[in-house]
Design a protein around this motif. Sequence first.
Motif, PDB file in Angstrom:
ATOM      1  N   ILE A 203       0.831  -1.196   0.000  1.00  0.00           N
ATOM      2  CA  ILE A 203       0.000   0.000   0.000  1.00  0.00           C
ATOM      3  C   ILE A 203       0.866   1.247   0.000  1.00  0.00           C
ATOM      4  O   ILE A 203       1.867   1.322   0.720  1.00  0.00           O
ATOM      5  N   THR A 204       0.449   2.232  -0.816  1.00  0.00           N
ATOM      6  CA  THR A 204       1.099   3.539  -0.836  1.00  0.00           C
ATOM      7  C   THR A 204       0.051   4.614  -0.549  1.00  0.00           C
ATOM      8  O   THR A 204      -1.149   4.362  -0.653  1.00  0.00           O
ATOM      9  N   THR A 205       0.527   5.800  -0.211  1.00  0.00           N
ATOM     10  CA  THR A 205      -0.377   6.936  -0.039  1.00  0.00           C
ATOM     11  C   THR A 205      -0.251   7.887  -1.226  1.00  0.00           C
ATOM     12  O   THR A 205      -0.660   9.037  -1.142  1.00  0.00           O
ATOM     13  N   SER A 206       0.312   7.389  -2.298  1.00  0.00           N
ATOM     14  CA  SER A 206       0.411   8.175  -3.531  1.00  0.00           C
ATOM     15  C   SER A 206      -0.224   7.351  -4.652  1.00  0.00           C
ATOM     16  O   SER A 206      -0.616   6.212  -4.455  1.00  0.00           O
TER      17      SER A 206
ATOM     18  N   ASP B  25       9.338   0.690  -2.777  1.00  0.00           N
ATOM     19  CA  ASP B  25      10.148   1.506  -1.871  1.00  0.00           C
ATOM     20  C   ASP B  25       9.324   2.601  -1.184  1.00  0.00           C
ATOM     21  O   ASP B  25       9.731   3.125  -0.150  1.00  0.00           O
ATOM     22  N   ASN B  26       8.177   2.954  -1.752  1.00  0.00           N
ATOM     23  CA  ASN B  26       7.312   3.980  -1.169  1.00  0.00           C
ATOM     24  C   ASN B  26       6.160   3.393  -0.358  1.00  0.00           C
ATOM     25  O   ASN B  26       5.260   4.121   0.050  1.00  0.00           O
TER      26      ASN B  26
ATOM     27  N   GLY C  38       5.909  -2.464   4.398  1.00  0.00           N
ATOM     28  CA  GLY C  38       7.200  -1.813   4.607  1.00  0.00           C
ATOM     29  C   GLY C  38       8.363  -2.774   4.463  1.00  0.00           C
ATOM     30  O   GLY C  38       8.198  -3.969   4.226  1.00  0.00           O
ATOM     31  N   ASN C  39       9.553  -2.240   4.574  1.00  0.00           N
ATOM     32  CA  ASN C  39      10.798  -3.008   4.492  1.00  0.00           C
ATOM     33  C   ASN C  39      10.920  -3.813   3.204  1.00  0.00           C
ATOM     34  O   ASN C  39      11.505  -4.889   3.192  1.00  0.00           O
TER      35      ASN C  39
END
Length: 160
Positions: free
Chosen positions: A69-72, A78-79, A84-85
Amino acid sequence: MSATATILDAYCIRAATGTDASVNEAVGALAGKIPLSSIGTSLQDFVASVPQAVAAIDAARGDPDNLYITTSTEGDLDNAVWPGNGSTGTVGSGQTQPLGMTVPVDFVQNVSLWDYDDVSSDDLLGSIRIEESERGQGPIAKLATSAVEGSVYYVTYRVD
């Protein structure tokens, strides 16, 4: 004071198709490249069966999504804000992926679900918009879909 969204989980109604749109188009173009004598049926029957064959192959494989999941609106492991990680979570049709993550919400916050692909670019599974005005409304479920990937998810969250 800005709001915070706690994203509770993502319920996968339908995982992304295992075949990319370009693969589907290539399979669909085969009718023009195969001698009719080699297909053992009429051209109309052959062409009509191609989408069904792609769907059957995809259903038989039942590949889960390698979710992050991203917020963009840009897909890049990597984003990722979850998990994560550089890792992903595996989720298939009919499964729920617990998330338990928080993101700040200043007016509106995008949350995008992605399927990591190590061979090609990552696939957008769908996005939702979380709004600061939803603060205090309790758990909310929003639909995140992708017509291109065939994916359907409900993302459950609350805004505090």
